[in-house]
Design a protein around this motif. Structure first.
Motif, PDB file in Angstrom:
ATOM      1  N   TRP A 100     -84.129   1.064 -72.244  1.00 15.52           N
ATOM      2  CA  TRP A 100     -84.492   2.208 -71.418  1.00 15.52           C
ATOM      3  C   TRP A 100     -84.608   3.480 -72.263  1.00 15.52           C
ATOM      4  CZ3 TRP A 100     -86.547   3.790 -67.124  1.00 15.52           C
ATOM      5  CH2 TRP A 100     -86.388   5.128 -66.751  1.00 15.52           C
ATOM      6  N   ARG A 115     -88.419  -2.622 -67.280  1.00  9.65           N
ATOM      7  CA  ARG A 115     -87.084  -2.249 -67.739  1.00  9.65           C
ATOM      8  C   ARG A 115     -85.961  -2.762 -66.830  1.00  9.65           C
ATOM      9  NH1 ARG A 115     -89.049  -2.225 -71.807  1.00  9.65           N
ATOM     10  NH2 ARG A 115     -89.199  -0.605 -73.401  1.00  9.65           N
ATOM     11  N   VAL A 168    -103.652  -5.991 -66.290  1.00  7.47           N
ATOM     12  CA  VAL A 168    -102.375  -5.572 -65.690  1.00  7.47           C
ATOM     13  C   VAL A 168    -102.261  -4.051 -65.798  1.00  7.47           C
ATOM     14  CG1 VAL A 168     -99.862  -5.816 -65.794  1.00  7.47           C
ATOM     15  CG2 VAL A 168    -101.326  -7.761 -66.383  1.00  7.47           C
ATOM     16  N   PRO A 169    -102.438  -3.318 -64.682  1.00  8.64           N
ATOM     17  CA  PRO A 169    -102.287  -1.856 -64.746  1.00  8.64           C
ATOM     18  C   PRO A 169    -100.870  -1.482 -65.177  1.00  8.64           C
ATOM     19  CG  PRO A 169    -103.388  -2.501 -62.714  1.00  8.64           C
ATOM     20  CD  PRO A 169    -102.865  -3.762 -63.342  1.00  8.64           C
ATOM     21  N   GLY A 196     -95.841   3.898 -66.189  1.00 11.31           N
ATOM     22  CA  GLY A 196     -94.793   4.283 -67.128  1.00 11.31           C
ATOM     23  C   GLY A 196     -94.042   3.078 -67.660  1.00 11.31           C
ATOM     24  N   SER A 225     -91.165  -0.700 -64.284  1.00 14.61           N
ATOM     25  CA  SER A 225     -90.994  -1.746 -63.270  1.00 14.61           C
ATOM     26  C   SER A 225     -89.710  -2.542 -63.517  1.00 14.61           C
ATOM     27  CB  SER A 225     -92.196  -2.700 -63.319  1.00 14.61           C
ATOM     28  OG  SER A 225     -91.930  -3.857 -62.557  1.00 14.61           O
ATOM     29  N   PRO A 271     -87.501   9.708 -58.168  1.00 12.70           N
ATOM     30  CA  PRO A 271     -86.834   8.420 -58.383  1.00 12.70           C
ATOM     31  C   PRO A 271     -85.943   8.533 -59.621  1.00 12.70           C
ATOM     32  CG  PRO A 271     -89.140   8.292 -59.061  1.00 12.70           C
ATOM     33  CD  PRO A 271     -88.933   9.663 -58.472  1.00 12.70           C
ATOM     34  N   GLN A 272     -85.010   7.622 -59.768  1.00 10.35           N
ATOM     35  CA  GLN A 272     -84.104   7.691 -60.927  1.00 10.35           C
ATOM     36  C   GLN A 272     -84.895   7.546 -62.236  1.00 10.35           C
ATOM     37  OE1 GLN A 272     -81.244   4.520 -61.258  1.00 10.35           O
ATOM     38  NE2 GLN A 272     -79.707   5.824 -62.215  1.00 10.35           N
ATOM     39  N   SER A 285     -91.683   7.350 -65.148  1.00 13.74           N
ATOM     40  CA  SER A 285     -92.598   6.685 -64.205  1.00 13.74           C
ATOM     41  C   SER A 285     -93.698   7.659 -63.786  1.00 13.74           C
ATOM     42  CB  SER A 285     -91.825   6.135 -63.005  1.00 13.74           C
ATOM     43  OG  SER A 285     -91.024   7.122 -62.403  1.00 13.74           O
ATOM     44  N   THR A 286     -94.781   7.110 -63.221  1.00 15.33           N
ATOM     45  CA  THR A 286     -95.998   7.900 -62.993  1.00 15.33           C
ATOM     46  C   THR A 286     -96.397   7.922 -61.516  1.00 15.33           C
ATOM     47  OG1 THR A 286     -97.388   5.939 -63.264  1.00 15.33           O
ATOM     48  CG2 THR A 286     -96.892   7.205 -65.268  1.00 15.33           C
ATOM     49  N   ALA A 327     -98.400   2.666 -56.309  1.00 18.28           N
ATOM     50  CA  ALA A 327     -98.607   1.212 -56.365  1.00 18.28           C
ATOM     51  C   ALA A 327     -97.365   0.444 -55.931  1.00 18.28           C
ATOM     52  CB  ALA A 327     -99.024   0.803 -57.775  1.00 18.28           C
ATOM     53  N   THR A 328     -96.171   1.052 -56.084  1.00 14.36           N
ATOM     54  CA  THR A 328     -94.935   0.330 -55.747  1.00 14.36           C
ATOM     55  C   THR A 328     -94.218   0.896 -54.514  1.00 14.36           C
ATOM     56  OG1 THR A 328     -93.612   1.772 -57.157  1.00 14.36           O
ATOM     57  CG2 THR A 328     -94.465  -0.238 -58.177  1.00 14.36           C
ATOM     58  N   VAL A 342    -107.316  -0.160 -59.393  1.00 13.29           N
ATOM     59  CA  VAL A 342    -106.562   0.697 -60.309  1.00 13.29           C
ATOM     60  C   VAL A 342    -106.596   2.108 -59.746  1.00 13.29           C
ATOM     61  CG1 VAL A 342    -106.421   1.569 -62.670  1.00 13.29           C
ATOM     62  CG2 VAL A 342    -107.280  -0.755 -62.244  1.00 13.29           C
ATOM     63  N   HIS A 392     -87.132  -0.186 -52.298  1.00 13.99           N
ATOM     64  CA  HIS A 392     -88.045   0.623 -53.103  1.00 13.99           C
ATOM     65  C   HIS A 392     -88.344   0.064 -54.491  1.00 13.99           C
ATOM     66  CE1 HIS A 392     -83.970   2.440 -53.850  1.00 13.99           C
ATOM     67  NE2 HIS A 392     -84.367   2.292 -55.089  1.00 13.99           N
ATOM     68  N   ASN A 448    -103.836  -8.156 -61.980  1.00 12.57           N
ATOM     69  CA  ASN A 448    -102.407  -8.486 -61.886  1.00 12.57           C
ATOM     70  C   ASN A 448    -102.112  -9.798 -61.159  1.00 12.57           C
ATOM     71  OD1 ASN A 448     -99.996  -7.734 -62.925  1.00 12.57           O
ATOM     72  ND2 ASN A 448     -99.623  -6.027 -61.526  1.00 12.57           N
TER      73      ASN A 448
HETATM   74  C1  FAD Z   1     -83.594   2.935 -64.597  1.00 14.62           C
HETATM   75  C2  FAD Z   1     -84.576   2.753 -63.488  1.00 14.62           C
HETATM   76  C3  FAD Z   1     -84.435   3.488 -62.329  1.00 14.62           C
HETATM   77  C4  FAD Z   1     -85.337   3.319 -61.278  1.00 14.62           C
HETATM   78  N1  FAD Z   1     -85.193   4.089 -60.168  1.00 14.62           N
HETATM   79  C5  FAD Z   1     -86.075   3.957 -59.160  1.00 14.62           C
HETATM   80  C6  FAD Z   1     -85.959   4.779 -57.985  1.00 14.62           C
HETATM   81  O1  FAD Z   1     -85.073   5.633 -57.881  1.00 14.62           O
HETATM   82  N2  FAD Z   1     -86.869   4.601 -57.008  1.00 14.62           N
HETATM   83  C7  FAD Z   1     -87.868   3.689 -57.120  1.00 14.62           C
HETATM   84  O2  FAD Z   1     -88.682   3.577 -56.212  1.00 14.62           O
HETATM   85  N3  FAD Z   1     -87.977   2.884 -58.206  1.00 14.62           N
HETATM   86  C8  FAD Z   1     -87.134   3.009 -59.225  1.00 14.62           C
HETATM   87  N4  FAD Z   1     -87.267   2.220 -60.339  1.00 14.62           N
HETATM   88  C9  FAD Z   1     -88.375   1.262 -60.424  1.00 14.62           C
HETATM   89  C10 FAD Z   1     -89.671   1.878 -61.022  1.00 14.62           C
HETATM   90  O3  FAD Z   1     -89.366   3.066 -61.719  1.00 14.62           O
HETATM   91  C11 FAD Z   1     -90.670   2.169 -59.906  1.00 14.62           C
HETATM   92  O4  FAD Z   1     -91.174   0.950 -59.395  1.00 14.62           O
HETATM   93  C12 FAD Z   1     -91.834   3.082 -60.331  1.00 14.62           C
HETATM   94  O5  FAD Z   1     -92.568   3.443 -59.191  1.00 14.62           O
HETATM   95  C13 FAD Z   1     -92.766   2.435 -61.333  1.00 14.62           C
HETATM   96  O6  FAD Z   1     -93.617   3.436 -61.848  1.00 14.62           O
HETATM   97  P1  FAD Z   1     -94.322   3.255 -63.265  1.00 14.62           P
HETATM   98  O7  FAD Z   1     -95.282   4.366 -63.439  1.00 14.62           O
HETATM   99  O8  FAD Z   1     -93.321   3.068 -64.319  1.00 14.62           O
HETATM  100  O9  FAD Z   1     -95.130   1.919 -63.010  1.00 14.62           O
HETATM  101  P2  FAD Z   1     -95.187   0.575 -63.876  1.00 14.62           P
HETATM  102  O10 FAD Z   1     -93.822   0.050 -64.090  1.00 14.62           O
HETATM  103  O11 FAD Z   1     -96.026   0.802 -65.075  1.00 14.62           O
HETATM  104  O12 FAD Z   1     -95.957  -0.358 -62.872  1.00 14.62           O
HETATM  105  C14 FAD Z   1     -95.360  -0.784 -61.663  1.00 14.62           C
HETATM  106  C15 FAD Z   1     -96.382  -1.601 -60.861  1.00 14.62           C
HETATM  107  O13 FAD Z   1     -97.439  -0.755 -60.419  1.00 14.62           O
HETATM  108  C16 FAD Z   1     -98.679  -1.147 -60.988  1.00 14.62           C
HETATM  109  N5  FAD Z   1     -99.355   0.098 -61.386  1.00 14.62           N
HETATM  110  C17 FAD Z   1     -98.878   1.077 -62.185  1.00 14.62           C
HETATM  111  N6  FAD Z   1     -99.773   2.087 -62.262  1.00 14.62           N
HETATM  112  C18 FAD Z   1    -100.836   1.733 -61.506  1.00 14.62           C
HETATM  113  C19 FAD Z   1    -102.077   2.338 -61.187  1.00 14.62           C
HETATM  114  N7  FAD Z   1    -102.421   3.538 -61.664  1.00 14.62           N
HETATM  115  N8  FAD Z   1    -102.939   1.671 -60.376  1.00 14.62           N
HETATM  116  C20 FAD Z   1    -102.625   0.457 -59.869  1.00 14.62           C
HETATM  117  N9  FAD Z   1    -101.458  -0.167 -60.136  1.00 14.62           N
HETATM  118  C21 FAD Z   1    -100.574   0.464 -60.944  1.00 14.62           C
HETATM  119  C22 FAD Z   1     -98.341  -2.059 -62.154  1.00 14.62           C
HETATM  120  O14 FAD Z   1     -99.347  -3.019 -62.389  1.00 14.62           O
HETATM  121  C23 FAD Z   1     -97.053  -2.700 -61.660  1.00 14.62           C
HETATM  122  O15 FAD Z   1     -97.321  -3.775 -60.809  1.00 14.62           O
HETATM  123  C24 FAD Z   1     -86.383   2.372 -61.401  1.00 14.62           C
HETATM  124  C25 FAD Z   1     -86.530   1.642 -62.589  1.00 14.62           C
HETATM  125  C26 FAD Z   1     -85.631   1.829 -63.625  1.00 14.62           C
HETATM  126  C27 FAD Z   1     -85.805   1.034 -64.881  1.00 14.62           C
END
Ligand code: FAD
Length: 540
Positions: A15, A84, A128-129, A132, A135, A198-199, A204-205, A211-212, A268, A485, A522
């Protein structure tokens, strides 16, 4: 510490920032704390090196049409292999990057995204999009099966600008690759905020959140990103999906609701209009201690049903309160906070405290409340770094979360606790489980569990798998959802499949077939690629 002027680097296996991972002294302290709680002698193994990481050669050449923004570079592929979760960090720590994508593309704009999809369809390459990469459900891991010539990780980080701000309606058009700090910094000059934390906020983006269907740390009201999305723009293999900006609409099923939670399987996301708020100018907080977790949860329900909508109303069971350095006297703690950009909310805070007192809660008062909130906040954002240290110590630890209606919570909590403690005993020879309530709704709540046990060397991964299976089965058996979530990804698929109505699964496959007929986006997430002779997209 990172050197003066040197670019700050994210850890390739764990992380966060490389320079924030626990150092030797912090690892020693952590080892003593964990041994104190679980027994055993713990010694930290050294962090892995990038040079020693094992990654198979790329199966694909960079195509000429994508050469300006695509690479088969070894390090880029390593850095785009995993999310992660504990399992991801563990495999990265072991130097195993076998599922690495064959190519990594970093599009400069929407045209590049469309070009990648067009090429991938023709070349039979899975896309695979990647936002950050935070996931925790194997959403970005290119484990796409044998039906593809290879895989490409599509990193949206260059699409990180706030593109337009409508200060009249308080909304902004923002690129999908903007991270939490990145988009908030660009909104400061307007005095506005998205207020979604989110934490994983730091990395994250916006696209990943949409998407999630991410959940922020505010406990009530606008907590899921769903409620903050005004419209979404996606590039799909069959054209641009652009919904109309509206504050609300009764015109049939909502296109935004289908894009939300689509986890990179339908298109995407390149940008979205999101609802903003004025920056809060008033904050009031308190911390309330209870003799039992049950009493704290009962108070939480009454507060959630009173229409007060605090920004924070998080309940920590005694273990969570101890772990987060909020209380060490065996109390359960309710953390309460209100905030507003429109004047004081003392009356709301006073009413919530009165409800808590009615359940036997004792308020730590203004200053004490603030201290507890601060301890909580620091521990909340430090927590993910500890995961790196726990993996180095050979400890199996993870979190899982759910939501259920209030009437089911007692049975769910009892059932989950009993099964997990039994599994920890069988799998790790003992261990600990703690619970906090992260979100509260008038009709239910979101419990969040953390488990920890001693790993048995090379068996750690299979120990984790058994514990994850036990936890997930229990959540569904006792009336919860597989995730409140954290999303579905590849990891939660078996339980998501159990949870959703079968006709809905077919409808989702139909939508996928219409938008992505070659099933390049994906694969393995949400719906399976078509098999055998049943025809494209028919999951039977
Ligand atoms: C330490 C830690 C704490 C966390 N805390 C939270 C929390 O408080 N709340 C929470 O909801 N989640 C949390 N998460 C989970 C994670 O951060 C979330 O799911 C977050 O929304 C993922 O965002 P990302 O930009 O990192 O996406 P990624 O991890 O890069 O992708 C996540 C999913 O979305 C898809 N995706 C990403 N970007 C796009 C795009 N532009 N278009 C289409 N699909 C896309 C990817 O293919 C994948 O399936 C945590 C994770 C960790 C490791």
């Amino acid at each position: 510490m990172h050197g003066e002027g040197a670019p700050r680097r994210r850890s390739f296996w764990g992380w966060g920032w490389e320079d924030r991972s626990p150092d030797a002294l912090a690892l020693e302290k952590l080892a003593r704390r964990v041994s104190g709680a679980l027994g055993g002698e713990l010694r930290a193994a050294p962090a892995p090196s990038l040079e020693a990481a094992r990654v198979p050669p790329s199966k694909l050449e960079v195509p000429a049409a994508l050469a300006a923004f695509c690479t088969a570079d070894r390090e880029a592929r390593i850095r785009h292999t995993y999310g992660r979760s504990w399992r991801d960090v563990y495999r990265g720590f072991c130097g195993d990057f076998s599922p690495a994508p064959d190519l990594v593309a970093m599009p400069r704009g929407e045209e590049d995204v469309a070009q990648v999809l067009a090429w991938a369809e023709g070349a039979r390459v899975a896309v695979v999009p990647y936002g950050g990469g935070t996931s925790v459900v194997s959403g970005v891991e290119p484990a796409v099966g044998d039906g593809y010539r290879g895989s490409l990780s599509l990193d949206l980080s260059r699409l990180d600008r706030v593109l337009e701000v409508d200060t009249v309606s308080r909304a902004a058009r923002i690129g999908a690759g903007a991270t939490g700090p990145g988009l908030e910094a660009q909104l400061v000059p307007y005095g506005l905020t998205l207020r979604h934390y989110p934490q994983s906020f730091e990395f994250s983006t916006l696209g990943g959140w949409i998407a999630t269907r991410a959940g922020g740390h505010f406990a009530t009201l606008y907590t899921h990103i769903d409620d903050l999305v005004e419209s979404v723009r996606m590039v799909t293999p069959r054209g641009i999906w652009d919904s109309r900006r509206l504050p609300a609409s009764g015109a049939g099923p909502s296109p935004d609701r289908l894009a939300l939670g689509s986890e990179g399987t339908l298109g995407v996301i390149t940008e979205a209009w999101v609802r903003l708020q004025a920056r809060p100018t008033w904050r009031g907080q308190a911390s309330v201690r209870f003799g039992s977790f049950e009493a704290a949860v009962a108070a939480l329900r009454d507060i959630a049903q009173a229409g007060l909508y605090p920004a924070n109303c998080r309940v920590l069971d005694p273990q969570e309160a101890f772990l987060h350095r909020v209380a060490d006297d065996g109390s359960a703690v309710l953390l309460l906070a209100f905030e507003s950009a429109d004047g004081p909310r003392d009356a709301w805070l006073g009413r919530a405290l009165a409800i808590a007192a009615g359940h036997g809660g004792v308020s730590a008062g203004g200053a004490g409340g603030g201290g507890d909130q601060e301890s909580w906040r620091v521990a909340f954002f430090e927590g993910p770094y500890l995961l790196n240290g726990l993996v180095q110590l050979g400890v199996v630890a993870d979190t899982f979360e759910t939501a259920c209606t209030w009437d089911r919570f007692g049975a769910l909590h009892e059932g989950v606790t009993a099964r997990m403690l039994e599994a920890l005993q069988a799998v790790c020879g003992g261990g600990a489980l703690s619970c906090r309530i992260t979100h509260a709704y008038p009709d239910g709540l979101a419990p969040y569990y953390t488990f920890i046990g001693l790993g048995r060397g090379a068996h750690a991964l299979s120990q984790w798998e058994q514990l994850k299976q036990t936890a997930s089965d229990a959540l569904l058996d006792f009336g919860g959802t597989i995730t409140h979530h954290h999303a579905v990804g590849r990891l939660h698929r078996p339980w998501y499949d159990r949870q959703r109505p079968e006709p809905f699964a077919r409808a989702l496959s139909g939508a996928k077939r219409a938008l992505d007929p070659e099933w390049i986006l994906n694969p393995g997430v949400l719906v399976d690629p078509p098999t055998g002779d049943t025809g494209p997209g028919v999951d039977e």
